[in-house]
Design an enzyme around this catalytic site. Structure first.
Site, PDB file in Angstrom:
ATOM      1  N   SER A   1       0.779  -1.293   0.125  1.00  0.00           N
ATOM      2  CA  SER A   1      -0.031  -0.194  -0.092  1.00  0.00           C
ATOM      3  C   SER A   1       0.806   1.199  -0.037  1.00  0.00           C
ATOM      4  CB  SER A   1      -0.688  -0.040   1.104  1.00  0.00           C
ATOM      5  OG  SER A   1      -1.840   0.989   1.058  1.00  0.00           O
TER       6      SER A   1
ATOM      7  N   ASP B   1      -3.252   6.590  -3.275  1.00  0.00           N
ATOM      8  CA  ASP B   1      -1.849   5.893  -3.057  1.00  0.00           C
ATOM      9  C   ASP B   1      -1.532   4.916  -3.938  1.00  0.00           C
ATOM     10  OD1 ASP B   1      -3.765   4.071  -2.204  1.00  0.00           O
ATOM     11  OD2 ASP B   1      -3.132   3.682  -0.415  1.00  0.00           O
TER      12      ASP B   1
ATOM     13  N   ASP C   1      -1.333   1.608  -4.242  1.00  0.00           N
ATOM     14  CA  ASP C   1      -2.291   0.607  -4.713  1.00  0.00           C
ATOM     15  C   ASP C   1      -3.589   0.875  -4.965  1.00  0.00           C
ATOM     16  OD1 ASP C   1      -2.656   0.776  -2.087  1.00  0.00           O
ATOM     17  OD2 ASP C   1      -3.226  -1.105  -1.687  1.00  0.00           O
TER      18      ASP C   1
ATOM     19  N   ASP D   1      -6.348   2.083  -2.931  1.00  0.00           N
ATOM     20  CA  ASP D   1      -7.291   1.806  -2.089  1.00  0.00           C
ATOM     21  C   ASP D   1      -7.632   3.024  -1.466  1.00  0.00           C
ATOM     22  OD1 ASP D   1      -5.213   1.315  -0.373  1.00  0.00           O
ATOM     23  OD2 ASP D   1      -5.946  -0.343   0.469  1.00  0.00           O
TER      24      ASP D   1
END
Length: 555
Positions: free
Chosen positions: A149, A303, A305, A307
Protein backbone atom coordinates in the site's frame (compact mmCIF):
# COMPACT_ATOMS: atom_id res chain seq x y z
CA UNK A 1 22.84 -18.85 16.46
CA UNK A 2 21.56 -16.15 14.08
CA UNK A 3 24.53 -16.69 11.77
CA UNK A 4 23.88 -20.43 11.66
CA UNK A 5 20.25 -19.82 10.76
CA UNK A 6 21.29 -17.29 8.13
CA UNK A 7 23.77 -19.72 6.55
CA UNK A 8 21.10 -22.43 6.39
CA UNK A 9 18.63 -19.97 4.84
CA UNK A 10 21.16 -18.86 2.22
CA UNK A 11 21.94 -22.46 1.30
CA UNK A 12 18.24 -23.18 0.64
CA UNK A 13 17.13 -19.82 -0.82
CA UNK A 14 15.88 -20.37 -4.40
CA UNK A 15 16.16 -16.65 -5.22
CA UNK A 16 19.70 -15.83 -6.40
CA UNK A 17 19.26 -12.12 -5.64
CA UNK A 18 18.30 -12.49 -1.98
CA UNK A 19 20.76 -15.38 -1.56
CA UNK A 20 23.63 -13.20 -2.75
CA UNK A 21 22.45 -10.34 -0.53
CA UNK A 22 22.33 -12.59 2.51
CA UNK A 23 25.71 -14.16 1.78
CA UNK A 24 27.26 -10.69 1.62
CA UNK A 25 25.62 -9.71 4.91
CA UNK A 26 26.84 -12.91 6.58
CA UNK A 27 30.38 -12.28 5.35
CA UNK A 28 30.29 -8.72 6.69
CA UNK A 29 28.95 -9.92 10.05
CA UNK A 30 31.66 -12.58 10.29
CA UNK A 31 34.24 -9.83 9.63
CA UNK A 32 32.97 -7.87 12.62
CA UNK A 33 30.57 -5.42 10.95
CA UNK A 34 28.13 -4.55 13.76
CA UNK A 35 25.43 -3.22 11.41
CA UNK A 36 25.53 -6.43 9.39
CA UNK A 37 25.31 -8.52 12.55
CA UNK A 38 22.34 -6.46 13.74
CA UNK A 39 20.62 -7.04 10.38
CA UNK A 40 21.17 -10.80 10.61
CA UNK A 41 19.92 -10.86 14.20
CA UNK A 42 16.75 -8.97 13.34
CA UNK A 43 16.07 -10.89 10.13
CA UNK A 44 16.27 -14.22 11.96
CA UNK A 45 14.79 -13.37 15.37
CA UNK A 46 11.42 -14.81 14.37
CA UNK A 47 8.89 -14.98 11.56
CA UNK A 48 7.28 -11.98 9.92
CA UNK A 49 4.01 -11.88 11.82
CA UNK A 50 0.92 -12.94 9.89
CA UNK A 51 -2.19 -11.17 11.17
CA UNK A 52 -5.34 -9.46 10.01
CA UNK A 53 -3.23 -7.26 7.72
CA UNK A 54 -1.62 -10.40 6.27
CA UNK A 55 2.11 -9.85 5.91
CA UNK A 56 3.97 -6.59 5.51
CA UNK A 57 7.67 -5.90 5.85
CA UNK A 58 10.94 -4.93 4.24
CA UNK A 59 12.08 -6.87 1.19
CA UNK A 60 15.19 -8.76 2.27
CA UNK A 61 16.27 -12.33 3.05
CA UNK A 62 15.22 -14.07 6.24
CA UNK A 63 11.99 -15.25 7.89
CA UNK A 64 11.34 -11.83 9.41
CA UNK A 65 11.38 -10.13 5.98
CA UNK A 66 9.38 -10.16 2.76
CA UNK A 67 10.92 -12.48 0.17
CA UNK A 68 9.94 -15.32 -2.13
CA UNK A 69 10.51 -17.96 0.55
CA UNK A 70 8.21 -16.24 3.04
CA UNK A 71 5.61 -15.64 0.29
CA UNK A 72 5.67 -19.30 -0.77
CA UNK A 73 5.40 -20.45 2.84
CA UNK A 74 2.45 -18.11 3.39
CA UNK A 75 0.78 -19.40 0.24
CA UNK A 76 1.28 -23.03 1.22
CA UNK A 77 -0.20 -22.31 4.65
CA UNK A 78 -3.16 -20.43 3.21
CA UNK A 79 -3.70 -23.26 0.72
CA UNK A 80 -3.87 -25.79 3.57
CA UNK A 81 -6.39 -23.57 5.37
CA UNK A 82 -8.57 -23.33 2.26
CA UNK A 83 -8.39 -27.05 1.49
CA UNK A 84 -9.47 -27.81 5.07
CA UNK A 85 -12.30 -25.28 4.76
CA UNK A 86 -13.98 -26.46 1.55
CA UNK A 87 -13.70 -29.23 -1.05
CA UNK A 88 -12.87 -27.19 -4.17
CA UNK A 89 -11.18 -23.96 -3.09
CA UNK A 90 -10.07 -21.16 -5.39
CA UNK A 91 -8.00 -18.03 -4.96
CA UNK A 92 -7.53 -14.84 -7.00
CA UNK A 93 -4.04 -13.29 -6.94
CA UNK A 94 -3.26 -9.68 -7.83
CA UNK A 95 -0.21 -7.46 -7.56
CA UNK A 96 0.83 -3.83 -7.76
CA UNK A 97 3.90 -2.02 -9.07
CA UNK A 98 6.20 -2.41 -6.09
CA UNK A 99 9.56 -4.11 -6.33
CA UNK A 100 9.09 -7.86 -6.29
CA UNK A 101 5.29 -7.77 -6.49
CA UNK A 102 4.92 -9.66 -9.78
CA UNK A 103 7.47 -12.29 -8.79
CA UNK A 104 5.76 -12.80 -5.43
CA UNK A 105 2.33 -13.04 -7.06
CA UNK A 106 3.46 -15.64 -9.59
CA UNK A 107 5.27 -17.69 -6.95
CA UNK A 108 2.16 -17.61 -4.78
CA UNK A 109 -0.08 -18.66 -7.68
CA UNK A 110 2.14 -21.61 -8.58
CA UNK A 111 2.21 -22.81 -4.96
CA UNK A 112 -1.60 -22.55 -4.72
CA UNK A 113 -2.01 -24.48 -7.96
CA UNK A 114 0.41 -27.15 -6.78
CA UNK A 115 -1.51 -27.53 -3.51
CA UNK A 116 -4.79 -28.29 -5.25
CA UNK A 117 -6.28 -24.81 -5.06
CA UNK A 118 -7.62 -23.29 -8.26
CA UNK A 119 -5.32 -20.28 -8.72
CA UNK A 120 -6.50 -17.35 -10.85
CA UNK A 121 -3.81 -14.78 -11.55
CA UNK A 122 -4.97 -11.34 -12.63
CA UNK A 123 -3.62 -10.45 -16.08
CA UNK A 124 -1.32 -7.59 -15.08
CA UNK A 125 -0.55 -5.20 -12.22
CA UNK A 126 -3.81 -3.64 -11.06
CA UNK A 127 -5.22 -1.72 -8.07
CA UNK A 128 -6.00 -3.50 -4.83
CA UNK A 129 -9.77 -2.81 -5.18
CA UNK A 130 -9.81 -4.86 -8.41
CA UNK A 131 -8.50 -7.89 -6.51
CA UNK A 132 -11.08 -7.35 -3.76
CA UNK A 133 -13.77 -7.05 -6.43
CA UNK A 134 -12.56 -10.17 -8.22
CA UNK A 135 -13.01 -12.35 -5.13
CA UNK A 136 -16.76 -11.69 -5.16
CA UNK A 137 -17.13 -11.38 -8.93
CA UNK A 138 -15.56 -14.78 -9.57
CA UNK A 139 -17.00 -16.42 -6.45
CA UNK A 140 -13.51 -17.28 -5.24
CA UNK A 141 -12.76 -18.76 -1.83
CA UNK A 142 -10.03 -16.21 -1.18
CA UNK A 143 -7.95 -13.44 -2.65
CA UNK A 144 -4.33 -12.41 -2.25
CA UNK A 145 -3.03 -8.96 -3.12
CA UNK A 146 0.72 -8.45 -3.17
CA UNK A 147 1.14 -4.85 -2.02
CA UNK A 148 2.47 -2.77 0.84
CA UNK A 149 0.00 0.00 0.00
CA UNK A 150 1.51 3.31 1.15
CA UNK A 151 4.47 1.90 3.10
CA UNK A 152 8.06 3.01 2.34
CA UNK A 153 9.61 1.85 -0.97
CA UNK A 154 11.68 -0.91 0.66
CA UNK A 155 8.54 -2.76 1.82
CA UNK A 156 6.10 -5.19 0.31
CA UNK A 157 3.18 -7.17 1.66
CA UNK A 158 0.67 -9.99 1.26
CA UNK A 159 -2.96 -9.06 1.88
CA UNK A 160 -5.64 -11.75 2.24
CA UNK A 161 -9.38 -11.68 1.56
CA UNK A 162 -11.91 -14.44 2.16
CA UNK A 163 -14.90 -15.21 -0.02
CA UNK A 164 -18.08 -17.09 0.76
CA UNK A 165 -19.74 -15.89 3.95
CA UNK A 166 -16.94 -13.33 4.36
CA UNK A 167 -18.07 -11.68 1.10
CA UNK A 168 -14.59 -10.70 0.00
CA UNK A 169 -13.62 -8.85 3.17
CA UNK A 170 -10.15 -8.93 4.69
CA UNK A 171 -9.45 -11.67 7.19
CA UNK A 172 -10.29 -11.19 10.87
CA UNK A 173 -9.76 -13.39 13.94
CA UNK A 174 -9.80 -16.32 14.32
CA UNK A 175 -9.00 -16.89 10.63
CA UNK A 176 -5.71 -14.99 10.88
CA UNK A 177 -4.42 -17.20 13.70
CA UNK A 178 -5.60 -20.36 11.96
CA UNK A 179 -3.83 -19.37 8.74
CA UNK A 180 -0.71 -18.37 10.69
CA UNK A 181 -0.60 -21.84 12.28
CA UNK A 182 -0.83 -23.48 8.85
CA UNK A 183 2.02 -21.26 7.63
CA UNK A 184 4.25 -22.45 10.48
CA UNK A 185 3.43 -26.05 9.54
CA UNK A 186 4.19 -25.38 5.87
CA UNK A 187 7.48 -23.68 6.74
CA UNK A 188 8.79 -26.94 8.18
CA UNK A 189 9.15 -28.17 4.59
CA UNK A 190 11.73 -26.53 2.27
CA UNK A 191 9.97 -24.45 -0.38
CA UNK A 192 11.99 -26.25 -3.05
CA UNK A 193 9.96 -29.36 -2.18
CA UNK A 194 6.56 -27.70 -2.59
CA UNK A 195 4.60 -29.05 -5.53
CA UNK A 196 3.97 -26.28 -8.06
CA UNK A 197 1.30 -25.97 -10.71
CA UNK A 198 0.33 -23.70 -13.56
CA UNK A 199 -2.21 -21.04 -12.54
CA UNK A 200 -5.01 -19.74 -14.73
CA UNK A 201 -4.69 -16.18 -16.01
CA UNK A 202 -7.89 -14.16 -15.82
CA UNK A 203 -9.07 -12.39 -18.93
CA UNK A 204 -9.76 -8.68 -19.18
CA UNK A 205 -13.39 -9.31 -18.25
CA UNK A 206 -12.72 -9.01 -14.52
CA UNK A 207 -11.14 -5.57 -14.89
CA UNK A 208 -13.78 -4.46 -17.37
CA UNK A 209 -16.55 -5.52 -14.98
CA UNK A 210 -14.92 -3.56 -12.15
CA UNK A 211 -14.66 -0.50 -14.41
CA UNK A 212 -18.33 -0.75 -15.40
CA UNK A 213 -19.57 -1.27 -11.84
CA UNK A 214 -17.48 1.61 -10.52
CA UNK A 215 -18.43 3.99 -13.33
CA UNK A 216 -22.11 3.30 -12.64
CA UNK A 217 -21.97 4.98 -9.24
CA UNK A 218 -20.84 8.23 -10.89
CA UNK A 219 -23.85 8.55 -13.11
CA UNK A 220 -26.61 10.76 -11.69
CA UNK A 221 -30.31 10.05 -12.22
CA UNK A 222 -30.47 12.34 -15.23
CA UNK A 223 -27.84 13.50 -17.68
CA UNK A 224 -24.11 12.87 -17.66
CA UNK A 225 -21.73 14.27 -15.03
CA UNK A 226 -18.76 16.45 -15.56
CA UNK A 227 -19.86 18.89 -18.28
CA UNK A 228 -19.75 21.83 -15.89
CA UNK A 229 -17.48 20.23 -13.34
CA UNK A 230 -14.23 21.45 -11.84
CA UNK A 231 -10.90 21.14 -13.61
CA UNK A 232 -9.04 18.31 -11.93
CA UNK A 233 -5.40 17.35 -11.44
CA UNK A 234 -4.83 13.70 -10.56
CA UNK A 235 -1.80 11.75 -9.35
CA UNK A 236 -1.44 8.00 -8.74
CA UNK A 237 1.80 8.66 -6.79
CA UNK A 238 3.87 6.30 -8.96
CA UNK A 239 1.25 3.61 -8.37
CA UNK A 240 -1.19 1.56 -10.42
CA UNK A 241 -4.29 3.75 -10.31
CA UNK A 242 -4.05 5.76 -13.54
CA UNK A 243 -5.20 3.22 -16.14
CA UNK A 244 -8.25 2.23 -14.13
CA UNK A 245 -9.13 5.79 -13.08
CA UNK A 246 -9.02 6.94 -16.69
CA UNK A 247 -11.19 4.04 -17.84
CA UNK A 248 -13.75 4.56 -15.06
CA UNK A 249 -14.02 8.32 -15.56
CA UNK A 250 -14.37 7.89 -19.32
CA UNK A 251 -17.11 5.28 -18.85
CA UNK A 252 -18.91 7.56 -16.38
CA UNK A 253 -18.81 10.50 -18.79
CA UNK A 254 -16.32 12.73 -17.02
CA UNK A 255 -13.85 14.78 -19.02
CA UNK A 256 -10.17 13.72 -18.80
CA UNK A 257 -8.21 14.74 -15.73
CA UNK A 258 -4.77 16.37 -15.93
CA UNK A 259 -2.19 13.88 -14.67
CA UNK A 260 1.04 14.74 -12.86
CA UNK A 261 3.51 13.44 -15.50
CA UNK A 262 6.39 12.72 -13.10
CA UNK A 263 4.16 10.38 -11.06
CA UNK A 264 2.00 8.85 -13.80
CA UNK A 265 3.69 5.48 -14.31
CA UNK A 266 4.16 2.69 -11.76
CA UNK A 267 7.60 2.94 -10.17
CA UNK A 268 8.42 0.99 -7.02
CA UNK A 269 11.27 3.38 -6.21
CA UNK A 270 8.78 6.28 -5.77
CA UNK A 271 11.46 8.77 -6.83
CA UNK A 272 9.56 12.03 -6.29
CA UNK A 273 8.30 11.44 -2.73
CA UNK A 274 9.91 10.61 0.59
CA UNK A 275 6.98 8.34 1.48
CA UNK A 276 4.41 7.16 -1.09
CA UNK A 277 1.59 8.16 1.22
CA UNK A 278 -0.66 11.11 0.28
CA UNK A 279 -1.03 11.92 3.98
CA UNK A 280 2.69 12.70 4.29
CA UNK A 281 3.88 16.31 3.97
CA UNK A 282 5.20 17.02 0.48
CA UNK A 283 3.55 14.04 -1.22
CA UNK A 284 1.21 16.31 -3.20
CA UNK A 285 3.67 19.13 -3.89
CA UNK A 286 3.99 18.29 -7.60
CA UNK A 287 0.22 17.99 -7.93
CA UNK A 288 -0.29 21.36 -6.26
CA UNK A 289 2.28 23.06 -8.50
CA UNK A 290 0.67 21.60 -11.61
CA UNK A 291 -2.84 22.48 -10.43
CA UNK A 292 -1.79 26.08 -9.87
CA UNK A 293 -0.15 26.28 -13.29
CA UNK A 294 -3.18 24.74 -15.00
CA UNK A 295 -5.76 26.77 -13.10
CA UNK A 296 -7.32 23.58 -11.73
CA UNK A 297 -9.97 23.64 -9.03
CA UNK A 298 -9.52 20.21 -7.44
CA UNK A 299 -6.68 17.76 -6.77
CA UNK A 300 -7.36 14.04 -6.41
CA UNK A 301 -4.71 11.48 -5.49
CA UNK A 302 -4.62 7.76 -4.92
CA UNK A 303 -1.99 5.96 -2.91
CA UNK A 304 0.18 3.48 -4.87
CA UNK A 305 -2.30 0.57 -4.79
CA UNK A 306 -5.28 2.93 -5.19
CA UNK A 307 -7.29 1.81 -2.19
CA UNK A 308 -7.09 5.28 -0.57
CA UNK A 309 -8.08 8.73 -1.80
CA UNK A 310 -6.68 12.15 -0.97
CA UNK A 311 -8.44 15.42 -1.89
CA UNK A 312 -7.01 18.94 -1.98
CA UNK A 313 -8.94 22.16 -2.56
CA UNK A 314 -7.83 25.73 -3.30
CA UNK A 315 -7.07 27.77 -0.19
CA UNK A 316 -5.48 31.20 -0.53
CA UNK A 317 -4.34 31.10 3.08
CA UNK A 318 -2.33 27.87 2.62
CA UNK A 319 1.40 28.12 1.77
CA UNK A 320 1.02 26.54 -1.69
CA UNK A 321 -2.46 27.90 -2.28
CA UNK A 322 -3.95 24.46 -1.67
CA UNK A 323 -5.18 22.63 1.41
CA UNK A 324 -5.40 18.90 1.66
CA UNK A 325 -8.72 17.95 3.19
CA UNK A 326 -8.42 15.66 6.16
CA UNK A 327 -9.62 12.10 5.94
CA UNK A 328 -12.44 13.01 8.28
CA UNK A 329 -13.52 15.97 6.13
CA UNK A 330 -13.72 13.79 3.03
CA UNK A 331 -15.32 11.05 5.13
CA UNK A 332 -18.09 13.38 6.31
CA UNK A 333 -18.68 14.77 2.80
CA UNK A 334 -19.04 11.26 1.40
CA UNK A 335 -21.11 10.22 4.43
CA UNK A 336 -23.53 13.09 3.89
CA UNK A 337 -23.66 12.18 0.19
CA UNK A 338 -24.46 8.55 1.06
CA UNK A 339 -26.97 9.49 3.77
CA UNK A 340 -29.11 11.64 1.49
CA UNK A 341 -29.18 8.83 -1.09
CA UNK A 342 -30.04 6.15 1.50
CA UNK A 343 -33.47 7.69 2.18
CA UNK A 344 -33.66 6.38 5.73
CA UNK A 345 -32.51 2.83 5.03
CA UNK A 346 -29.12 1.38 5.88
CA UNK A 347 -26.15 1.85 8.16
CA UNK A 348 -23.27 4.31 8.21
CA UNK A 349 -20.08 3.09 9.88
CA UNK A 350 -16.66 4.40 10.82
CA UNK A 351 -13.71 3.15 12.83
CA UNK A 352 -13.68 4.35 16.40
CA UNK A 353 -10.80 6.78 15.81
CA UNK A 354 -12.68 8.49 12.97
CA UNK A 355 -14.82 11.60 13.44
CA UNK A 356 -17.95 11.32 15.62
CA UNK A 357 -19.56 13.68 13.10
CA UNK A 358 -20.71 10.76 10.95
CA UNK A 359 -22.96 9.64 13.80
CA UNK A 360 -24.62 13.06 13.88
CA UNK A 361 -25.21 12.91 10.12
CA UNK A 362 -26.64 9.39 10.40
CA UNK A 363 -29.03 10.39 13.18
CA UNK A 364 -30.25 13.41 11.22
CA UNK A 365 -31.10 11.17 8.27
CA UNK A 366 -32.75 8.42 10.30
CA UNK A 367 -29.91 5.97 9.77
CA UNK A 368 -28.12 3.67 12.17
CA UNK A 369 -24.51 4.50 12.99
CA UNK A 370 -21.94 1.88 13.97
CA UNK A 371 -18.44 2.44 15.33
CA UNK A 372 -16.04 -0.40 14.66
CA UNK A 373 -12.60 -1.53 15.70
CA UNK A 374 -9.77 0.16 13.82
CA UNK A 375 -9.02 -1.34 10.43
CA UNK A 376 -11.19 -1.55 7.36
CA UNK A 377 -11.68 -5.27 7.79
CA UNK A 378 -14.18 -4.36 10.52
CA UNK A 379 -15.86 -1.45 8.75
CA UNK A 380 -16.57 -3.55 5.65
CA UNK A 381 -18.31 -6.27 7.67
CA UNK A 382 -21.02 -4.10 9.24
CA UNK A 383 -24.45 -5.59 8.35
CA UNK A 384 -26.64 -3.32 6.24
CA UNK A 385 -23.73 -1.05 5.38
CA UNK A 386 -24.36 1.66 2.79
CA UNK A 387 -21.21 3.67 3.55
CA UNK A 388 -18.17 3.34 5.76
CA UNK A 389 -14.87 5.07 6.25
CA UNK A 390 -11.74 5.40 8.35
CA UNK A 391 -9.89 8.66 8.87
CA UNK A 392 -6.71 7.35 7.18
CA UNK A 393 -8.16 8.19 3.73
CA UNK A 394 -10.10 4.93 3.40
CA UNK A 395 -13.67 5.03 2.05
CA UNK A 396 -16.21 2.38 1.08
CA UNK A 397 -18.93 4.01 -1.01
CA UNK A 398 -20.03 0.97 -2.98
CA UNK A 399 -20.29 -2.03 -0.63
CA UNK A 400 -22.34 -3.94 -3.18
CA UNK A 401 -19.26 -4.08 -5.41
CA UNK A 402 -16.19 -4.12 -3.13
CA UNK A 403 -15.94 -5.03 0.55
CA UNK A 404 -12.82 -3.03 1.26
CA UNK A 405 -11.72 0.57 1.04
CA UNK A 406 -11.65 1.64 -2.58
CA UNK A 407 -9.89 4.83 -3.61
CA UNK A 408 -11.22 4.68 -7.17
CA UNK A 409 -14.93 4.39 -6.38
CA UNK A 410 -14.45 7.07 -3.70
CA UNK A 411 -12.82 9.27 -6.35
CA UNK A 412 -15.87 8.80 -8.58
CA UNK A 413 -18.29 9.81 -5.82
CA UNK A 414 -16.26 12.81 -4.65
CA UNK A 415 -15.91 14.00 -8.26
CA UNK A 416 -19.62 13.52 -8.84
CA UNK A 417 -20.37 15.56 -5.72
CA UNK A 418 -17.83 18.22 -6.67
CA UNK A 419 -19.37 18.45 -10.15
CA UNK A 420 -22.90 18.84 -8.75
CA UNK A 421 -21.71 21.58 -6.43
CA UNK A 422 -19.71 23.28 -9.18
CA UNK A 423 -22.78 23.46 -11.40
CA UNK A 424 -24.59 25.20 -8.53
CA UNK A 425 -21.72 27.66 -8.13
CA UNK A 426 -20.43 25.94 -4.98
CA UNK A 427 -17.49 23.72 -4.02
CA UNK A 428 -16.41 21.02 -1.59
CA UNK A 429 -14.94 23.67 0.73
CA UNK A 430 -18.23 25.56 0.79
CA UNK A 431 -20.15 22.34 1.35
CA UNK A 432 -18.04 21.68 4.44
CA UNK A 433 -19.26 25.04 5.78
CA UNK A 434 -22.82 24.02 4.98
CA UNK A 435 -22.34 20.80 6.95
CA UNK A 436 -20.96 22.84 9.86
CA UNK A 437 -24.07 25.01 9.75
CA UNK A 438 -26.39 22.00 9.75
CA UNK A 439 -24.59 19.57 12.07
CA UNK A 440 -21.90 21.58 13.86
CA UNK A 441 -18.23 21.82 13.01
CA UNK A 442 -16.22 18.65 13.55
CA UNK A 443 -12.48 19.14 13.26
CA UNK A 444 -9.73 16.60 13.72
CA UNK A 445 -5.98 16.38 13.89
CA UNK A 446 -3.27 13.83 14.41
CA UNK A 447 0.09 13.72 16.14
CA UNK A 448 2.37 10.71 15.82
CA UNK A 449 5.70 9.39 16.99
CA UNK A 450 7.69 7.21 14.59
CA UNK A 451 9.98 4.69 16.28
CA UNK A 452 12.85 2.54 15.04
CA UNK A 453 12.47 0.02 17.87
CA UNK A 454 8.99 -1.51 17.77
CA UNK A 455 9.34 -2.52 21.42
CA UNK A 456 9.03 1.16 22.31
CA UNK A 457 5.37 1.23 21.28
CA UNK A 458 4.00 -1.13 23.98
CA UNK A 459 6.28 0.62 26.47
CA UNK A 460 4.78 3.99 25.55
CA UNK A 461 1.23 2.62 25.82
CA UNK A 462 2.04 1.10 29.20
CA UNK A 463 3.43 4.42 30.46
CA UNK A 464 0.24 6.19 29.37
CA UNK A 465 -1.94 3.60 31.08
CA UNK A 466 0.01 3.96 34.30
CA UNK A 467 0.08 7.77 34.34
CA UNK A 468 -2.61 9.24 32.06
CA UNK A 469 -2.76 13.02 31.65
CA UNK A 470 -5.18 14.86 33.94
CA UNK A 471 -5.31 18.05 31.86
CA UNK A 472 -4.73 19.00 28.23
CA UNK A 473 -4.70 22.52 26.80
CA UNK A 474 -6.56 23.98 29.78
CA UNK A 475 -9.31 21.36 29.85
CA UNK A 476 -9.60 18.67 32.48
CA UNK A 477 -9.51 15.03 31.44
CA UNK A 478 -12.84 13.79 32.80
CA UNK A 479 -12.49 10.21 31.58
CA UNK A 480 -9.50 8.04 30.73
CA UNK A 481 -10.75 4.81 29.15
CA UNK A 482 -8.72 1.76 28.19
CA UNK A 483 -10.66 0.34 25.26
CA UNK A 484 -8.81 -2.97 25.58
CA UNK A 485 -10.82 -3.70 28.74
CA UNK A 486 -14.13 -5.63 28.58
CA UNK A 487 -16.06 -2.80 30.23
CA UNK A 488 -15.15 -0.64 27.23
CA UNK A 489 -15.93 -3.26 24.64
CA UNK A 490 -12.50 -4.89 24.27
CA UNK A 491 -12.12 -2.77 21.14
CA UNK A 492 -8.35 -2.93 20.99
CA UNK A 493 -5.12 -1.36 22.15
CA UNK A 494 -6.59 2.15 22.29
CA UNK A 495 -6.66 4.75 25.04
CA UNK A 496 -9.42 7.37 24.98
CA UNK A 497 -9.28 10.62 26.94
CA UNK A 498 -12.42 12.75 27.12
CA UNK A 499 -12.00 16.42 28.02
CA UNK A 500 -14.53 18.55 29.87
CA UNK A 501 -15.07 20.74 26.80
CA UNK A 502 -16.26 17.72 24.76
CA UNK A 503 -12.99 17.20 22.92
CA UNK A 504 -11.61 13.71 22.51
CA UNK A 505 -8.06 12.33 22.34
CA UNK A 506 -7.37 8.74 21.33
CA UNK A 507 -4.01 6.98 21.31
CA UNK A 508 -3.16 3.73 19.55
CA UNK A 509 -0.30 1.95 17.80
CA UNK A 510 -0.44 2.04 14.01
CA UNK A 511 -1.51 -1.23 12.46
CA UNK A 512 0.78 -0.91 9.44
CA UNK A 513 3.67 1.41 10.36
CA UNK A 514 6.14 1.75 13.28
CA UNK A 515 4.19 4.65 14.79
CA UNK A 516 2.23 5.63 17.86
CA UNK A 517 -0.76 7.68 16.69
CA UNK A 518 -2.74 10.28 18.62
CA UNK A 519 -6.14 11.32 17.21
CA UNK A 520 -7.71 14.60 18.30
CA UNK A 521 -11.35 15.60 17.73
CA UNK A 522 -13.11 18.81 18.70
CA UNK A 523 -16.50 20.25 17.83
CA UNK A 524 -18.28 23.59 17.96
CA UNK A 525 -21.91 24.61 17.50
CA UNK A 526 -21.54 28.28 18.47
CA UNK A 527 -21.86 31.13 15.99
CA UNK A 528 -21.95 31.11 12.18
CA UNK A 529 -20.39 28.21 10.25
CA UNK A 530 -16.98 29.81 9.65
CA UNK A 531 -16.68 30.72 13.32
CA UNK A 532 -17.60 27.16 14.32
CA UNK A 533 -14.94 25.71 12.06
CA UNK A 534 -12.36 28.19 13.31
CA UNK A 535 -13.14 27.49 16.96
CA UNK A 536 -12.99 23.71 16.53
CA UNK A 537 -9.80 23.96 14.48
CA UNK A 538 -8.13 26.17 17.07
CA UNK A 539 -9.11 23.75 19.79
CA UNK A 540 -7.56 20.83 17.90
CA UNK A 541 -4.35 22.83 17.40
CA UNK A 542 -4.18 23.73 21.09
CA UNK A 543 -4.62 20.12 22.16
CA UNK A 544 -2.00 18.99 19.63
CA UNK A 545 0.45 21.52 21.08
CA UNK A 546 -0.24 20.11 24.53
CA UNK A 547 0.18 16.51 23.38
CA UNK A 548 3.53 16.92 21.61
CA UNK A 549 5.66 17.55 24.73
CA UNK A 550 3.93 14.64 26.44
CA UNK A 551 4.83 12.39 23.51
CA UNK A 552 8.43 13.58 23.72
CA UNK A 553 8.46 12.79 27.42
CA UNK A 554 6.87 9.37 26.96
CA UNK A 555 9.26 8.45 24.16
Amino acid sequence: MSLDAARAWAAADPDPETRAELEATIAAAEAGDEAAMAEVTDAFRGRLQFGTAGLRGRIAPGPNRMNTVVVQQASAGLARYLVDREPYPSVVIGWDGRRGSERFARDAAEVFAGAGVRAILLPRLLPTPVTAFAVRHLGASAGVMVTASHNPPADNGYKVYLGGADEGSQIVPPADAEIAARIVEAAAVPVTEYPRGEPEVAGEGVWESYVAATAAIGQPDQGMPGAGGPRVVYTPLHGVGLETVRAVLDAAGFPPVTVVPEQAEPDGAFPTVDFPNPEEPGALDLAMALATAEGAELILANDPDADRLAVAAPDASAPAGWRMLTGNEVGLLLGWDAARAARGHGVLAASIVSSPGLGVIAEAHGLEFVQTLTGFKWVSRVPGLVYGYEEALGYLVNPGTVRDKDGISALVRILTLASELHERGSSLAEELLALAAEFGAFESGQVSVRVTDLARIPALMAALRQAPPTELAGAAVVAADDLALPEHGSIGDILRFTLDDGSRVMVRPSGTEPKLKVYIDATSTDGPPAARVRAARERVAAIADAVRPLLARWS
